[in-house]
Design a protein around this motif. Structure first.
Motif, PDB file in Angstrom:
ATOM      1  N   LEU A 129       8.921  -4.930   5.644  1.00  0.00           N
ATOM      2  CA  LEU A 129       8.515  -3.763   4.435  1.00  0.00           C
ATOM      3  C   LEU A 129       7.336  -3.687   4.126  1.00  0.00           C
ATOM      4  O   LEU A 129       6.514  -2.639   3.945  1.00  0.00           O
ATOM      5  CB  LEU A 129       9.562  -3.780   3.416  1.00  0.00           C
ATOM      6  CG  LEU A 129       9.182  -2.600   2.218  1.00  0.00           C
ATOM      7  CD1 LEU A 129       9.374  -1.374   3.007  1.00  0.00           C
ATOM      8  CD2 LEU A 129      10.131  -2.809   1.089  1.00  0.00           C
ATOM      9  N   MET A 130       6.575  -5.010   3.762  1.00  0.00           N
ATOM     10  CA  MET A 130       5.166  -4.975   3.228  1.00  0.00           C
ATOM     11  C   MET A 130       4.193  -4.574   4.496  1.00  0.00           C
ATOM     12  O   MET A 130       3.333  -4.159   4.044  1.00  0.00           O
ATOM     13  CB  MET A 130       4.686  -6.207   2.678  1.00  0.00           C
ATOM     14  CG  MET A 130       5.340  -6.529   1.226  1.00  0.00           C
ATOM     15  SD  MET A 130       5.362  -5.042   0.034  1.00  0.00           S
ATOM     16  CE  MET A 130       3.509  -5.144  -0.298  1.00  0.00           C
ATOM     17  N   LEU A 131       4.373  -5.234   5.761  1.00  0.00           N
ATOM     18  CA  LEU A 131       3.729  -4.676   6.772  1.00  0.00           C
ATOM     19  C   LEU A 131       3.760  -3.190   7.134  1.00  0.00           C
ATOM     20  O   LEU A 131       2.901  -2.529   7.357  1.00  0.00           O
ATOM     21  CB  LEU A 131       4.431  -5.524   7.900  1.00  0.00           C
ATOM     22  CG  LEU A 131       3.339  -5.281   9.364  1.00  0.00           C
ATOM     23  CD1 LEU A 131       2.249  -5.689   9.222  1.00  0.00           C
ATOM     24  CD2 LEU A 131       4.144  -6.294  10.679  1.00  0.00           C
ATOM     25  N   ALA A 132       5.151  -2.613   6.885  1.00  0.00           N
ATOM     26  CA  ALA A 132       5.212  -1.066   7.177  1.00  0.00           C
ATOM     27  C   ALA A 132       4.366  -0.541   6.305  1.00  0.00           C
ATOM     28  O   ALA A 132       3.587   0.698   6.639  1.00  0.00           O
ATOM     29  CB  ALA A 132       6.464  -0.831   7.291  1.00  0.00           C
ATOM     30  N   ILE A 133       4.235  -0.789   4.928  1.00  0.00           N
ATOM     31  CA  ILE A 133       3.350  -0.278   3.894  1.00  0.00           C
ATOM     32  C   ILE A 133       2.026  -0.361   4.147  1.00  0.00           C
ATOM     33  O   ILE A 133       1.306   0.634   4.133  1.00  0.00           O
ATOM     34  CB  ILE A 133       3.895  -0.755   2.453  1.00  0.00           C
ATOM     35  CG1 ILE A 133       5.334  -0.488   2.134  1.00  0.00           C
ATOM     36  CG2 ILE A 133       2.931  -0.415   1.487  1.00  0.00           C
ATOM     37  CD1 ILE A 133       5.953  -0.981   0.910  1.00  0.00           C
ATOM     38  N   LEU A 134       1.707  -1.633   4.595  1.00  0.00           N
ATOM     39  CA  LEU A 134       0.312  -2.010   5.193  1.00  0.00           C
ATOM     40  C   LEU A 134      -0.108  -1.004   6.075  1.00  0.00           C
ATOM     41  O   LEU A 134      -1.379  -0.272   6.249  1.00  0.00           O
ATOM     42  CB  LEU A 134      -0.072  -3.277   5.381  1.00  0.00           C
ATOM     43  CG  LEU A 134      -1.359  -3.437   5.705  1.00  0.00           C
ATOM     44  CD1 LEU A 134      -2.192  -3.429   4.560  1.00  0.00           C
ATOM     45  CD2 LEU A 134      -1.295  -5.210   6.125  1.00  0.00           C
ATOM     46  N   ALA A 135       0.681  -0.712   7.169  1.00  0.00           N
ATOM     47  CA  ALA A 135       0.442   0.201   8.229  1.00  0.00           C
ATOM     48  C   ALA A 135       0.430   1.710   7.817  1.00  0.00           C
ATOM     49  O   ALA A 135      -0.576   2.446   8.365  1.00  0.00           O
ATOM     50  CB  ALA A 135       1.514   0.006   9.524  1.00  0.00           C
ATOM     51  N   VAL A 136       1.297   2.155   7.179  1.00  0.00           N
ATOM     52  CA  VAL A 136       1.192   3.466   6.642  1.00  0.00           C
ATOM     53  C   VAL A 136      -0.088   3.654   5.616  1.00  0.00           C
ATOM     54  O   VAL A 136      -0.706   4.841   5.725  1.00  0.00           O
ATOM     55  CB  VAL A 136       2.560   3.834   5.815  1.00  0.00           C
ATOM     56  CG1 VAL A 136       2.386   5.220   5.011  1.00  0.00           C
ATOM     57  CG2 VAL A 136       3.586   3.918   6.727  1.00  0.00           C
ATOM     58  N   VAL A 142      -7.349   6.242   7.099  1.00  0.00           N
ATOM     59  CA  VAL A 142      -8.140   6.741   8.059  1.00  0.00           C
ATOM     60  C   VAL A 142      -8.118   8.382   7.998  1.00  0.00           C
ATOM     61  O   VAL A 142      -9.178   9.068   7.892  1.00  0.00           O
ATOM     62  CB  VAL A 142      -7.442   6.646   9.405  1.00  0.00           C
ATOM     63  CG1 VAL A 142      -8.139   7.224  10.558  1.00  0.00           C
ATOM     64  CG2 VAL A 142      -7.742   5.036   9.651  1.00  0.00           C
ATOM     65  N   TRP A 143      -6.628   8.882   7.417  1.00  0.00           N
ATOM     66  CA  TRP A 143      -6.824  10.435   7.517  1.00  0.00           C
ATOM     67  C   TRP A 143      -7.585  10.865   6.169  1.00  0.00           C
ATOM     68  O   TRP A 143      -8.561  11.805   6.306  1.00  0.00           O
ATOM     69  CB  TRP A 143      -5.306  10.596   7.251  1.00  0.00           C
ATOM     70  CG  TRP A 143      -5.218  12.174   6.984  1.00  0.00           C
ATOM     71  CD1 TRP A 143      -5.305  13.438   7.863  1.00  0.00           C
ATOM     72  CD2 TRP A 143      -5.287  12.934   5.620  1.00  0.00           C
ATOM     73  NE1 TRP A 143      -5.264  14.714   6.962  1.00  0.00           N
ATOM     74  CE2 TRP A 143      -5.319  14.261   5.463  1.00  0.00           C
ATOM     75  CE3 TRP A 143      -5.538  12.278   4.350  1.00  0.00           C
ATOM     76  CZ2 TRP A 143      -5.149  15.059   4.886  1.00  0.00           C
ATOM     77  CZ3 TRP A 143      -5.255  13.238   3.102  1.00  0.00           C
ATOM     78  CH2 TRP A 143      -5.221  14.678   3.373  1.00  0.00           C
ATOM     79  N   PHE A 144      -7.488  10.004   5.096  1.00  0.00           N
ATOM     80  CA  PHE A 144      -8.206  10.119   3.950  1.00  0.00           C
ATOM     81  C   PHE A 144      -9.897  10.186   4.024  1.00  0.00           C
ATOM     82  O   PHE A 144     -10.322  11.179   3.751  1.00  0.00           O
ATOM     83  CB  PHE A 144      -7.837   9.210   2.704  1.00  0.00           C
ATOM     84  CG  PHE A 144      -8.437   9.458   1.554  1.00  0.00           C
ATOM     85  CD1 PHE A 144      -8.232  10.551   0.854  1.00  0.00           C
ATOM     86  CD2 PHE A 144      -9.516   8.818   1.105  1.00  0.00           C
ATOM     87  CE1 PHE A 144      -9.133  10.695  -0.482  1.00  0.00           C
ATOM     88  CE2 PHE A 144     -10.305   8.874  -0.162  1.00  0.00           C
ATOM     89  CZ  PHE A 144     -10.000   9.928  -0.883  1.00  0.00           C
ATOM     90  N   VAL A 145     -10.245   9.236   4.810  1.00  0.00           N
ATOM     91  CA  VAL A 145     -11.630   9.026   5.184  1.00  0.00           C
ATOM     92  C   VAL A 145     -12.195  10.274   6.054  1.00  0.00           C
ATOM     93  O   VAL A 145     -13.134  10.801   5.689  1.00  0.00           O
ATOM     94  CB  VAL A 145     -12.053   7.748   5.838  1.00  0.00           C
ATOM     95  CG1 VAL A 145     -13.381   7.810   6.273  1.00  0.00           C
ATOM     96  CG2 VAL A 145     -11.643   6.662   4.769  1.00  0.00           C
ATOM     97  N   ALA A 146     -11.267  10.623   7.032  1.00  0.00           N
ATOM     98  CA  ALA A 146     -11.628  11.598   8.019  1.00  0.00           C
ATOM     99  C   ALA A 146     -11.854  12.966   7.425  1.00  0.00           C
ATOM    100  O   ALA A 146     -12.589  13.980   7.728  1.00  0.00           O
ATOM    101  CB  ALA A 146     -11.000  11.534   9.309  1.00  0.00           C
ATOM    102  N   PHE A 147     -10.737  13.445   6.919  1.00  0.00           N
ATOM    103  CA  PHE A 147     -10.407  14.843   6.329  1.00  0.00           C
ATOM    104  C   PHE A 147     -10.580  15.038   4.751  1.00  0.00           C
ATOM    105  O   PHE A 147     -10.860  16.096   4.294  1.00  0.00           O
ATOM    106  CB  PHE A 147      -9.213  15.140   6.784  1.00  0.00           C
ATOM    107  CG  PHE A 147      -9.116  15.072   8.135  1.00  0.00           C
ATOM    108  CD1 PHE A 147      -9.769  15.695   9.078  1.00  0.00           C
ATOM    109  CD2 PHE A 147      -8.101  14.204   8.780  1.00  0.00           C
ATOM    110  CE1 PHE A 147      -9.744  15.734  10.515  1.00  0.00           C
ATOM    111  CE2 PHE A 147      -8.029  13.898  10.313  1.00  0.00           C
ATOM    112  CZ  PHE A 147      -8.869  14.994  10.980  1.00  0.00           C
ATOM    113  N   GLY A 148     -10.090  14.040   4.133  1.00  0.00           N
ATOM    114  CA  GLY A 148     -10.014  13.928   2.560  1.00  0.00           C
ATOM    115  C   GLY A 148      -9.072  15.002   1.789  1.00  0.00           C
ATOM    116  O   GLY A 148      -8.436  15.767   2.627  1.00  0.00           O
TER     117      GLY A 148
END
Length: 163
Positions: A129-136, A142-148
């Motif tokens: 579960l924590m691995l999935a949260i980290l992956a998400v 990446v989306w936030f940095v690229a597009f904001g």
């Protein structure tokens, strides 16, 4: 007096969030800061070490905000090629670089502990579960940095204007 202070605080918040919407480098530094703070929980940092991390994060983000302010002020003067304006922008970007390199060096010094790194890997590999949260969170970052958030706001405004 209090009304003026609240107005100034409101302007500062608008300025910060306006920069977040428009500046990918600032968003990168915010994401890096979030991960630094999250992963610092795995370490036994002293109060002084945590204070230094927070201070360095504030310095990098503050420098990025100053850089953005200088770039905007320069662009308000002229968008034509001007050697003095180019130099001012380059120097402001250099200031961000100095703080970012110093912060990265401190991060390497503080976080380079192979035993703790192994325990972090073990924690995430043993907790799906924590691995999935980290992956998400990584994909979102990446989306936030690229597009904001500016991309979402623009999309909402475009849908409203289409109606």
């Amino acid at each position: 007096m209090m009304k003026k202070q609240l107005f100034s605080f409101s302007c500062a918040i608008k300025g910060f969030f306006g920069a977040v919407c428009c500046e990918g480098h600032l968003r990168f530094h915010l994401v890096a800061a979030a991960y630094v703070l999250v992963f610092s929980a795995f370490y036994s940092f002293s109060a002084a070490q945590l204070a230094l991390l927070i201070l360095l994060i504030a310095c990098v983000i503050g420098a990025e905000l100053f850089n953005t302010a200088i770039e905007n002020a320069c662009d308000a003067v002229t968008v034509e090629q001007n050697e003095f304006i180019k130099r001012a922008k380059d120097i402001a970007a250099g200031a961000v670089l100095v703080f970012a390199v110093a912060a990265a060096a401190v991060a390497v010094i503080f976080f380079w502990d192979t035993e703790v790194i192994k325990s972090i890997i073990s924690y995430f590999s043993g907790n799906i579960l924590m691995l999935a949260i980290l992956a998400v969170s990584a994909v979102f970052s990446v989306w936030f940095v690229a597009f904001g958030p500016g991309a979402v706001i623009k999309k909402i405004k475009n849908k409203k204007s289409d109606k």
